[in-house]
Design an enzyme around this catalytic site. Structure first.
Site, PDB file in Angstrom:
ATOM      1  N   HIS A 118      70.003  19.506  74.238  1.00 32.66           N
ATOM      2  CA  HIS A 118      70.549  20.539  73.356  1.00 32.66           C
ATOM      3  C   HIS A 118      72.033  20.722  73.663  1.00 32.66           C
ATOM      4  O   HIS A 118      72.409  21.002  74.800  1.00 32.66           O
ATOM      5  CB  HIS A 118      69.795  21.854  73.534  1.00 32.66           C
ATOM      6  CG  HIS A 118      68.383  21.781  73.029  1.00 32.66           C
ATOM      7  ND1 HIS A 118      67.329  22.392  73.654  1.00 32.66           N
ATOM      8  CD2 HIS A 118      67.854  21.139  71.941  1.00 32.66           C
ATOM      9  CE1 HIS A 118      66.211  22.144  72.975  1.00 32.66           C
ATOM     10  NE2 HIS A 118      66.510  21.388  71.941  1.00 32.66           N
ATOM     11  N   ALA A 119      72.857  20.565  72.632  1.00 31.48           N
ATOM     12  CA  ALA A 119      74.307  20.438  72.814  1.00 31.48           C
ATOM     13  C   ALA A 119      74.972  21.613  73.529  1.00 31.48           C
ATOM     14  O   ALA A 119      75.835  21.422  74.381  1.00 31.48           O
ATOM     15  CB  ALA A 119      74.954  20.234  71.441  1.00 31.48           C
ATOM     16  N   GLU A 121      73.953  23.670  75.741  1.00 30.43           N
ATOM     17  CA  GLU A 121      73.503  23.996  77.099  1.00 30.43           C
ATOM     18  C   GLU A 121      74.331  23.229  78.127  1.00 30.43           C
ATOM     19  O   GLU A 121      73.843  22.329  78.803  1.00 30.43           O
ATOM     20  CB  GLU A 121      71.989  23.710  77.199  1.00 30.43           C
ATOM     21  CG  GLU A 121      71.199  24.544  76.199  1.00 30.43           C
ATOM     22  CD  GLU A 121      69.742  24.127  76.014  1.00 30.43           C
ATOM     23  OE1 GLU A 121      69.237  23.297  76.797  1.00 30.43           O
ATOM     24  OE2 GLU A 121      69.093  24.638  75.069  1.00 30.43           O
ATOM     25  N   ARG A 176      73.238  23.105  68.547  1.00 34.56           N
ATOM     26  CA  ARG A 176      72.088  22.725  69.371  1.00 34.56           C
ATOM     27  C   ARG A 176      71.575  21.317  69.069  1.00 34.56           C
ATOM     28  O   ARG A 176      71.198  20.574  69.967  1.00 34.56           O
ATOM     29  CB  ARG A 176      70.965  23.739  69.106  1.00 34.56           C
ATOM     30  CG  ARG A 176      69.584  23.370  69.634  1.00 34.56           C
ATOM     31  CD  ARG A 176      68.602  24.466  69.229  1.00 34.56           C
ATOM     32  NE  ARG A 176      67.205  24.088  69.375  1.00 34.56           N
ATOM     33  CZ  ARG A 176      66.433  24.452  70.386  1.00 34.56           C
ATOM     34  NH1 ARG A 176      66.927  25.156  71.395  1.00 34.56           N
ATOM     35  NH2 ARG A 176      65.143  24.109  70.422  1.00 34.56           N
ATOM     36  N   ASN A 193      64.524  17.919  70.847  1.00 35.84           N
ATOM     37  CA  ASN A 193      63.359  18.236  71.663  1.00 35.84           C
ATOM     38  C   ASN A 193      62.162  18.671  70.813  1.00 35.84           C
ATOM     39  O   ASN A 193      61.226  19.293  71.312  1.00 35.84           O
ATOM     40  CB  ASN A 193      63.688  19.315  72.702  1.00 35.84           C
ATOM     41  CG  ASN A 193      62.822  19.180  73.938  1.00 35.84           C
ATOM     42  OD1 ASN A 193      62.414  18.079  74.310  1.00 35.84           O
ATOM     43  ND2 ASN A 193      62.502  20.296  74.579  1.00 35.84           N
ATOM     44  N   HIS A 246      67.549  21.943  80.858  1.00 31.93           N
ATOM     45  CA  HIS A 246      67.907  22.802  79.730  1.00 31.93           C
ATOM     46  C   HIS A 246      68.480  24.111  80.255  1.00 31.93           C
ATOM     47  O   HIS A 246      68.529  24.345  81.444  1.00 31.93           O
ATOM     48  CB  HIS A 246      66.650  23.107  78.899  1.00 31.93           C
ATOM     49  CG  HIS A 246      66.055  21.907  78.242  1.00 31.93           C
ATOM     50  ND1 HIS A 246      66.215  21.641  76.902  1.00 31.93           N
ATOM     51  CD2 HIS A 246      65.304  20.899  78.735  1.00 31.93           C
ATOM     52  CE1 HIS A 246      65.587  20.521  76.597  1.00 31.93           C
ATOM     53  NE2 HIS A 246      65.027  20.045  77.694  1.00 31.93           N
ATOM     54  N   GLU A 320      64.648  25.146  82.992  1.00 28.66           N
ATOM     55  CA  GLU A 320      65.524  26.038  82.229  1.00 28.66           C
ATOM     56  C   GLU A 320      66.426  26.690  83.264  1.00 28.66           C
ATOM     57  O   GLU A 320      65.975  27.523  84.048  1.00 28.66           O
ATOM     58  CB  GLU A 320      64.711  27.101  81.475  1.00 28.66           C
ATOM     59  CG  GLU A 320      63.853  26.558  80.349  1.00 28.66           C
ATOM     60  CD  GLU A 320      64.666  26.216  79.096  1.00 28.66           C
ATOM     61  OE1 GLU A 320      65.850  26.596  79.031  1.00 28.66           O
ATOM     62  OE2 GLU A 320      64.113  25.578  78.186  1.00 28.66           O
TER      63      GLU A 320
END
Length: 359
Positions: A118-119, A121, A176, A193, A246, A320
């Site tokens: 995800h861009a 993050e 994202r 994802n 992430h 995460e």
């Protein structure tokens, strides 16, 4: 259940009285998001971020800088680093991976690590770089690291979603998805994802191309996902762990994401997660929640972690990273070092667990 929302300018005037009326508790985490974005990216021009012998691991780096850094390591650490590409992105960028490890024997088991699916993050790619730095710097001095790099290979992909990451640096900090074009709608991108061939586009994914969780027109429609899936399929017998990074939530998740059910090797995976979270907490007291993704975070279908597990990789985890919403995706650069330091302890813990028992 805590939900974080980003509001368009001036909408808060109408929303806040409504929340009060409906008796919904709320907290304003960042009152001026634009200012926060500018603060984080405005420093970029004044700093020497590029010169590679003094590469700064405590700042965020653009895609170009990260790729230059990979080339540099490939040249200067050829004994431990081999750089290769698994394919090309939608916009034609190479999908680079670093193979890390001592060429000590013809066949070695491996661990796959990817960051930046995800861009927005950014702490993900920062951690992937930190992991490589630590491996190279402590190989001589740390017996645990020496053991890891002697007995295993690590495939590290610092930026999975290269097009999206570049876009998040140049146009939209909160982007994202990937950047593929949709012909019917004017919307770009697929959630990389939600695009994997495992319960594809079921619960927790959207069929609408403009949504952040759009699953794509079909599984592996995104060249990035297709390329990595192809590589993992080809090496499924070698790869024993899949780790994806992430942000944000401070959690260590394992399968399943797409359903509430217990995985067959639950006890092995659960004990690895428990020990990893304890190791992480030992650095700064940051407590991570851990458990199956579906019940710990939310149900989502078509995720890379579920796919890896279903394809025979016995240890599949999604981290995460920090924080829990105060800074969210705009985690300040001052927190890169503590976040990466504690995460490193968890990754080493999982890796050593892998070498000890439970296969």
């Amino acid at each position: 259940m805590h939900m974080n929302y980003r509001l368009v300018p001036n909408t808060s005037r109408g929303l806040l009285p409504y929340l009060q009326q409906a008796n919904i508790q709320y907290t304003i985490l960042i009152s001026d998001l634009q200012e926060a974005v500018e603060n984080q990216t405005g420093l970029r021009s004044h700093r020497n971020r590029r010169s590679l012998p003094e590469y700064n691991y405590e700042v965020y780096h653009s895609l170009e800088e990260i790729q230059d850094w990979m080339y540099h390591l490939n040249k200067t650490h050829s004994d431990l680093v081999h750089m290769f590409s698994v394919g090309k992105s939608y916009e034609g960028r190479p999908l680079f991976v670093l193979k890390l490890g001592k060429r000590s024997r013809p066949y070695k088991k491996a661990v796959w690590i990817d960051c930046g699916i995800h861009a927005r993050e950014w702490i993900g790619p920062a951690f992937c770089q930190w992991f490589v730095k630590e491996a190279l710097q402590t190989y001589q001095t740390d017996p645990a690291m020496r053991k890891m790099l002697t007995q295993l290979y690590f495939y590290v992909m610092p930026v999975f979603n290269v097009d999206g990451y570049h876009f998040s640096w140049t146009y939209d900090r909160f982007w994202r998805k990937t950047r593929s074009k949709n012909t019917r709608f004017r919307c770009h991108g697929v959630d990389a994802n939600r695009n994997w061939k495992v319960k594809w586009c079921d619960e927790g994914a959207s069929f609408h191309p403009c949504d952040d969780t759009y699953c794509g027109p079909f599984p592996e429609s995104e060249p990035e996902v297709k390329a990595v899936a192809h590589f993992l399929r080809k090496h499924r017998k070698q790869i024993k762990a899949y780790l994806s990074f992430h942000a944000y939530a401070q959690m260590l998740l394992y399968p399943y994401s797409y359903k509430y059910a217990t995985i067959p090797n639950f006890s092995c995976v659960e004990s690895a997660a428990y020990n990893a979270v304890n190791a992480l907490q030992s650095a700064y007291g940051i407590r991570y929640r851990y458990g199956p993704a579906s019940s710990t975070l939310y149900v989502s279908s078509g995720s890379s972690m579920d796919w890896a597990y279903k394809n025979g990789i016995p240890y599949a985890f999604a981290f995460e990273l920090r924080d829990t919403g105060h800074f969210g995706f705009l985690l300040p650069e001052t927190l890169i070092k503590p976040t990466c330091t504690e995460t490193m302890l968890a990754v080493k813990n999982i890796t050593l667990h892998l070498l000890k028992k439970c296969h």
